[in-house]
Design a protein around this motif. Sequence first.
Motif, PDB file in Angstrom:
ATOM      1  N   ALA A  74       0.830  -1.204   0.000  1.00  0.00           N
ATOM      2  CA  ALA A  74       0.000   0.000   0.000  1.00  0.00           C
ATOM      3  C   ALA A  74       0.868   1.260   0.000  1.00  0.00           C
ATOM      4  CB  ALA A  74      -0.934   0.000   1.212  1.00  0.00           C
ATOM      5  N   ASP A  75       1.937   1.244   0.773  1.00  0.00           N
ATOM      6  CA  ASP A  75       2.834   2.402   0.818  1.00  0.00           C
ATOM      7  C   ASP A  75       3.504   2.643  -0.529  1.00  0.00           C
ATOM      8  OD1 ASP A  75       2.204   2.979   3.405  1.00  0.00           O
ATOM      9  OD2 ASP A  75       4.129   2.369   4.271  1.00  0.00           O
ATOM     10  N   TYR A  76       3.904   1.566  -1.207  1.00  0.00           N
ATOM     11  CA  TYR A  76       4.528   1.726  -2.524  1.00  0.00           C
ATOM     12  C   TYR A  76       3.544   2.327  -3.527  1.00  0.00           C
ATOM     13  CZ  TYR A  76       8.897  -0.665  -1.389  1.00  0.00           C
ATOM     14  OH  TYR A  76      10.129  -0.995  -0.854  1.00  0.00           O
ATOM     15  N   ILE A  77       2.299   1.908  -3.469  1.00  0.00           N
ATOM     16  CA  ILE A  77       1.295   2.493  -4.360  1.00  0.00           C
ATOM     17  C   ILE A  77       1.142   3.985  -4.054  1.00  0.00           C
ATOM     18  CG2 ILE A  77      -1.134   2.455  -5.064  1.00  0.00           C
ATOM     19  CD1 ILE A  77      -1.148  -0.539  -4.396  1.00  0.00           C
ATOM     20  N   GLY A  78       1.130   4.327  -2.763  1.00  0.00           N
ATOM     21  CA  GLY A  78       1.061   5.737  -2.374  1.00  0.00           C
ATOM     22  C   GLY A  78       2.235   6.536  -2.904  1.00  0.00           C
ATOM     23  N   MET A  79       3.427   5.934  -2.905  1.00  0.00           N
ATOM     24  CA  MET A  79       4.608   6.622  -3.437  1.00  0.00           C
ATOM     25  C   MET A  79       4.439   6.949  -4.911  1.00  0.00           C
ATOM     26  SD  MET A  79       7.739   4.478  -1.714  1.00  0.00           S
ATOM     27  CE  MET A  79       7.436   3.683  -0.136  1.00  0.00           C
ATOM     28  N   LEU A  80       3.833   6.027  -5.662  1.00  0.00           N
ATOM     29  CA  LEU A  80       3.598   6.286  -7.083  1.00  0.00           C
ATOM     30  C   LEU A  80       2.635   7.457  -7.270  1.00  0.00           C
ATOM     31  CD1 LEU A  80       3.337   2.628  -8.450  1.00  0.00           C
ATOM     32  CD2 LEU A  80       5.332   4.142  -8.387  1.00  0.00           C
ATOM     33  N   GLY A  81       1.684   7.593  -6.339  1.00  0.00           N
ATOM     34  CA  GLY A  81       0.786   8.749  -6.386  1.00  0.00           C
ATOM     35  C   GLY A  81       1.542  10.063  -6.229  1.00  0.00           C
ATOM     36  N   THR A  82       2.556  10.069  -5.382  1.00  0.00           N
ATOM     37  CA  THR A  82       3.330  11.307  -5.202  1.00  0.00           C
ATOM     38  C   THR A  82       4.096  11.665  -6.471  1.00  0.00           C
ATOM     39  OG1 THR A  82       5.416  10.323  -4.372  1.00  0.00           O
ATOM     40  CG2 THR A  82       3.652  10.704  -2.767  1.00  0.00           C
ATOM     41  N   VAL A  83       4.515  10.654  -7.223  1.00  0.00           N
ATOM     42  CA  VAL A  83       5.234  10.937  -8.474  1.00  0.00           C
ATOM     43  C   VAL A  83       4.291  11.572  -9.489  1.00  0.00           C
ATOM     44  CG1 VAL A  83       6.547   9.938 -10.387  1.00  0.00           C
ATOM     45  CG2 VAL A  83       6.893   9.093  -8.058  1.00  0.00           C
ATOM     46  N   MET A  84       3.059  11.110  -9.553  1.00  0.00           N
ATOM     47  CA  MET A  84       2.086  11.727 -10.466  1.00  0.00           C
ATOM     48  C   MET A  84       1.885  13.196 -10.121  1.00  0.00           C
ATOM     49  SD  MET A  84      -0.796   8.783 -11.265  1.00  0.00           S
ATOM     50  CE  MET A  84      -1.103   8.191  -9.613  1.00  0.00           C
ATOM     51  N   ASN A  85       1.787  13.506  -8.833  1.00  0.00           N
ATOM     52  CA  ASN A  85       1.650  14.907  -8.418  1.00  0.00           C
ATOM     53  C   ASN A  85       2.908  15.706  -8.744  1.00  0.00           C
ATOM     54  OD1 ASN A  85      -0.973  14.771  -7.440  1.00  0.00           O
ATOM     55  ND2 ASN A  85      -0.335  14.236  -5.372  1.00  0.00           N
ATOM     56  N   ALA A  86       4.070  15.091  -8.550  1.00  0.00           N
ATOM     57  CA  ALA A  86       5.325  15.783  -8.842  1.00  0.00           C
ATOM     58  C   ALA A  86       5.423  16.149 -10.315  1.00  0.00           C
ATOM     59  CB  ALA A  86       6.510  14.901  -8.429  1.00  0.00           C
ATOM     60  N   LEU A  87       5.017  15.229 -11.190  1.00  0.00           N
ATOM     61  CA  LEU A  87       5.068  15.501 -12.630  1.00  0.00           C
ATOM     62  C   LEU A  87       4.051  16.565 -13.026  1.00  0.00           C
ATOM     63  CD1 LEU A  87       5.461  11.841 -13.960  1.00  0.00           C
ATOM     64  CD2 LEU A  87       7.228  13.615 -13.849  1.00  0.00           C
ATOM     65  N   ALA A  88       2.876  16.547 -12.383  1.00  0.00           N
ATOM     66  CA  ALA A  88       1.881  17.579 -12.671  1.00  0.00           C
ATOM     67  C   ALA A  88       2.406  18.955 -12.258  1.00  0.00           C
ATOM     68  CB  ALA A  88       0.575  17.271 -11.930  1.00  0.00           C
ATOM     69  N   LEU A  89       3.008  19.027 -11.072  1.00  0.00           N
ATOM     70  CA  LEU A  89       3.548  20.308 -10.615  1.00  0.00           C
ATOM     71  C   LEU A  89       4.672  20.766 -11.529  1.00  0.00           C
ATOM     72  CD1 LEU A  89       3.592  22.574  -8.533  1.00  0.00           C
ATOM     73  CD2 LEU A  89       5.139  21.178  -7.131  1.00  0.00           C
ATOM     74  N   GLN A  90       5.524  19.851 -11.953  1.00  0.00           N
ATOM     75  CA  GLN A  90       6.602  20.209 -12.876  1.00  0.00           C
ATOM     76  C   GLN A  90       6.046  20.836 -14.151  1.00  0.00           C
ATOM     77  OE1 GLN A  90       8.643  16.960 -14.838  1.00  0.00           O
ATOM     78  NE2 GLN A  90      10.575  18.101 -14.901  1.00  0.00           N
ATOM     79  N   ASP A  91       5.007  20.243 -14.695  1.00  0.00           N
ATOM     80  CA  ASP A  91       4.449  20.749 -15.945  1.00  0.00           C
ATOM     81  C   ASP A  91       3.944  22.182 -15.784  1.00  0.00           C
ATOM     82  OD1 ASP A  91       3.535  19.844 -18.778  1.00  0.00           O
ATOM     83  OD2 ASP A  91       1.790  20.849 -17.932  1.00  0.00           O
ATOM     84  N   PHE A  92       3.205  22.446 -14.711  1.00  0.00           N
ATOM     85  CA  PHE A  92       2.666  23.791 -14.521  1.00  0.00           C
ATOM     86  C   PHE A  92       3.756  24.791 -14.152  1.00  0.00           C
ATOM     87  CE2 PHE A  92      -1.346  21.379 -13.974  1.00  0.00           C
ATOM     88  CZ  PHE A  92      -2.113  22.061 -14.907  1.00  0.00           C
ATOM     89  N   LEU A  93       4.792  24.349 -13.457  1.00  0.00           N
ATOM     90  CA  LEU A  93       5.921  25.246 -13.177  1.00  0.00           C
ATOM     91  C   LEU A  93       6.637  25.627 -14.468  1.00  0.00           C
ATOM     92  CD1 LEU A  93       7.386  23.620  -9.940  1.00  0.00           C
ATOM     93  CD2 LEU A  93       6.625  25.998 -10.141  1.00  0.00           C
ATOM     94  N   GLU A  94       6.862  24.646 -15.338  1.00  0.00           N
ATOM     95  CA  GLU A  94       7.524  24.926 -16.617  1.00  0.00           C
ATOM     96  C   GLU A  94       6.674  25.884 -17.457  1.00  0.00           C
ATOM     97  OE1 GLU A  94      10.450  23.920 -17.778  1.00  0.00           O
ATOM     98  OE2 GLU A  94      11.073  22.240 -16.510  1.00  0.00           O
ATOM     99  N   GLN A  95       5.349  25.694 -17.438  1.00  0.00           N
ATOM    100  CA  GLN A  95       4.466  26.616 -18.160  1.00  0.00           C
ATOM    101  C   GLN A  95       4.577  28.038 -17.617  1.00  0.00           C
ATOM    102  OE1 GLN A  95       0.365  25.388 -18.825  1.00  0.00           O
ATOM    103  NE2 GLN A  95       0.940  23.230 -18.665  1.00  0.00           N
ATOM    104  N   ALA A  96       4.852  28.157 -16.312  1.00  0.00           N
ATOM    105  CA  ALA A  96       4.981  29.470 -15.683  1.00  0.00           C
ATOM    106  C   ALA A  96       6.385  30.060 -15.843  1.00  0.00           C
ATOM    107  CB  ALA A  96       4.635  29.372 -14.191  1.00  0.00           C
TER     108      ALA A  96
END
Length: 240
Positions: A74-96
């Motif tokens: 369960a913890d490993y699955i949660g870690m993968l969720g954090t990577v999805m958020n990290a990539l989303a934040l990266q995309d919007f930061l690059e757009q900015a």
Amino acid sequence: MTAETPTHRRRVLLKLSGEVFGGGAVGVDPATVRGIAEQIAAVKGQVEVSVVVGGGNFFRGAELSRAGMDRARADYIGMLGTVMNALALQDFLEQAGQPTRVQTAITMGQVAESYIPLRAVRHMEKDRVVVFGAGAGMPYFSTDTVCAQRALETRSDMVLMAKSGVDGIYTADPKTTPDAQKLDHLTYTDALRKNIRVMDQTAMTMCNDNDLNMRVFGMEGEGNVTRALLGEEIGTLVTP
């Protein structure tokens, strides 16, 4: 002729919960993440910034383990969720207009760099934001503990903990206790003794033992993320 001593810029680690990314729902809310990214991008060239993101908007390992799932899995699955958020934040930061690198504690070379502290520091020195994903890469460690560890290893000056629905630390839950008082300052020792859940006990002990300050502030105020990154005294300061 003497060489000038380089000026040390403020270096901070910002903690963002997964719930912030979802705007209270499952998944990523683009308008919310774009707003956060623009506030971070506003300090480009002034502050060296790294970010630790949670994954609770996708999956919460501890909760699923209580429902019968193997805790480590369960913890490993949660870690993968954090990577999805990290990539989303990266995309919007690059757009900015803010160059950004994602580093993960679990190797996934096609989407992110592996976590290397000295490389993260070098990115920040070059005005790149570094977003840390995949937690500590090991089960049973909370995102709070990862915040303390990453901040210490990258020699950050402070941890900034962004909260939703509250503008700092109170003597009790202000949602259920109307006469709860906001605290402008708190020590880790007092927080541990009074069982004030600023972050988990392991993380608070790490910060306390290594003289790392933390500021807890609310996400809802206009420009609060930018203000916190720049060092304004908003929310609650927690010190050793």
